[in-house]
Design a protein around this motif. Structure first.
Motif, PDB file in Angstrom:
ATOM      1  N   THR A  27     -49.259 -37.375   2.072  1.00  0.00           N
ATOM      2  CA  THR A  27     -48.446 -38.224   1.183  1.00  0.00           C
ATOM      3  C   THR A  27     -47.064 -37.588   1.007  1.00  0.00           C
ATOM      4  N   CYS A  28     -46.145 -38.352   0.450  1.00  0.00           N
ATOM      5  CA  CYS A  28     -44.768 -37.874   0.283  1.00  0.00           C
ATOM      6  C   CYS A  28     -44.709 -36.696  -0.700  1.00  0.00           C
ATOM      7  N   GLN A  29     -43.972 -35.641  -0.308  1.00  0.00           N
ATOM      8  CA  GLN A  29     -43.875 -34.448  -1.162  1.00  0.00           C
ATOM      9  C   GLN A  29     -43.145 -34.743  -2.467  1.00  0.00           C
ATOM     10  N   GLY A  30     -42.320 -35.817  -2.500  1.00  0.00           N
ATOM     11  CA  GLY A  30     -41.555 -36.123  -3.708  1.00  0.00           C
ATOM     12  C   GLY A  30     -42.302 -37.024  -4.666  1.00  0.00           C
ATOM     13  N   CYS A  31     -42.565 -38.256  -4.211  1.00  0.00           N
ATOM     14  CA  CYS A  31     -43.183 -39.249  -5.109  1.00  0.00           C
ATOM     15  C   CYS A  31     -44.712 -39.251  -5.027  1.00  0.00           C
ATOM     16  N   GLY A  32     -45.265 -38.587  -4.020  1.00  0.00           N
ATOM     17  CA  GLY A  32     -46.722 -38.507  -3.917  1.00  0.00           C
ATOM     18  C   GLY A  32     -47.388 -39.741  -3.332  1.00  0.00           C
ATOM     19  N   SER A  35     -42.179 -36.671   3.872  1.00  0.00           N
ATOM     20  CA  SER A  35     -41.357 -37.270   2.832  1.00  0.00           C
ATOM     21  C   SER A  35     -40.980 -38.703   3.195  1.00  0.00           C
ATOM     22  N   CYS A  36     -40.821 -39.526   2.151  1.00  0.00           N
ATOM     23  CA  CYS A  36     -40.289 -40.868   2.385  1.00  0.00           C
ATOM     24  C   CYS A  36     -38.768 -40.774   2.385  1.00  0.00           C
ATOM     25  N   LEU A  37     -38.113 -41.881   2.728  1.00  0.00           N
ATOM     26  CA  LEU A  37     -36.655 -41.876   2.850  1.00  0.00           C
ATOM     27  C   LEU A  37     -35.982 -41.497   1.529  1.00  0.00           C
ATOM     28  N   SER A  38     -36.454 -42.079   0.404  1.00  0.00           N
ATOM     29  CA  SER A  38     -35.749 -41.825  -0.862  1.00  0.00           C
ATOM     30  C   SER A  38     -35.951 -40.409  -1.384  1.00  0.00           C
ATOM     31  N   CYS A  39     -37.047 -39.760  -1.050  1.00  0.00           N
ATOM     32  CA  CYS A  39     -37.288 -38.398  -1.558  1.00  0.00           C
ATOM     33  C   CYS A  39     -36.819 -37.309  -0.587  1.00  0.00           C
ATOM     34  N   ARG A  40     -36.311 -37.707   0.563  1.00  0.00           N
ATOM     35  CA  ARG A  40     -35.982 -36.744   1.610  1.00  0.00           C
ATOM     36  C   ARG A  40     -34.935 -35.725   1.131  1.00  0.00           C
TER      37      ARG A  40
END
Ligand SMILES: [Zn+2]
Length: 243
Positions: free
Chosen positions: A151-156, A173-178
């Motif tokens: 899962t994304c390291q930022g938003c999970g 990571s997803c684009l917004s949390c990159r």
């Protein structure tokens, strides 16, 4: 002193006129080098024991810290690996990773079991690319570079759309949390990883996605271990022509 080891023959190099030096990957002693005499002569009794992927019970004689193979009882020759191109290229990756990435004289029963299980699957079953991807993921884990949560390291969240990966931290990571250090990978790579992660049983993944996943795993192994695997390049070249 004599020893008996259960081992897979992973590399042979010529030595003198009729001898070879073998690299064996064994359950009891880990990776070891051992001489074997006379195997290049026609009709040599132990010729089979110096073939790649020979799985045998080897009898070793030790003298001043050096091993010589004085006997071998064949367990399996994994013969299909030499008959089928895809099986051959996949199995070459297994041999080279052990040869290049595993230290000598460090027995590891778990890794040994993984190698033998992978050889059996490659030899006797289809889905060679899935078997190889699973092998590489397990190997990466055992070498201490585990690819963690998907899962994304930022938003999970599970990532939809563009996917990024940080090879230093093995995070996605997803684009917004990159953040810095993340590079873009294909959604197919990410989805193939997820599919393998979700089930240890049979899965279906498109060959084109498996090719992408293999390139990703080879890239990650290269970054983490600084090793360029020749067998990886050969396999990718072969797959590009056939997929
Ligand atoms: Zn995110």
């Amino acid at each position: 002193m004599e020893y008996i080891v259960n081992a897979l023959m992973i590399r042979a190099s010529d030595y003198k006129d009729n001898d070879k030096i073998l690299t064996l990957y064994s359950l009891e002693k880990g990776k070891i080098s051992s001489g074997i005499k006379g195997v290049k002569k026609a009709g040599a009794k132990l010729k089979f024991a110096s073939e790649p992927f020979c799985f045998a019970e080897y009898v070793l004689a030790e003298k001043s810290g050096r091993f010589t193979i004085i006997g071998a009882s064949h367990l399996d020759s994994f013969y299909n690996l030499r008959l089928d191109m895809l099986k051959y290229y996949c199995s070459a990756v297994v041999l080279e990773t052990i040869n290049a990435l595993v230290p000598e004289n460090e027995p590891d029963a778990q890794l040994f079991a993984l190698v033998i299980e992978t050889a059996k699957k490659l030899n006797y079953e289809k889905s060679e690319l899935i078997t190889l991807c699973r092998y590489l993921l397990n190997l990466i884990d055992m070498l201490g570079y585990k690819i963690g949560t998907l899962t994304c390291q930022g938003c999970g969240d599970f990532i939809n759309g563009r996917v990024f990966f940080n090879p230093q931290t093995a995070e996605f990571s997803c684009l917004s949390c990159r953040e810095n250090g993340f590079m873009e990978i294909t959604p197919e790579t990410y989805n193939a990883l997820n599919a393998l992660n979700e089930s240890s049983g049979e899965v279906f993944i498109e060959s084109a996605s498996l090719l992408k996943l293999l390139r990703f795993l080879f890239f990650y192994l290269n970054v983490t271990t600084s090793t360029n695997l020749k067998s990886a390049t050969s396999l990718i070249d072969y797959l590009k022509q056939t997929i």
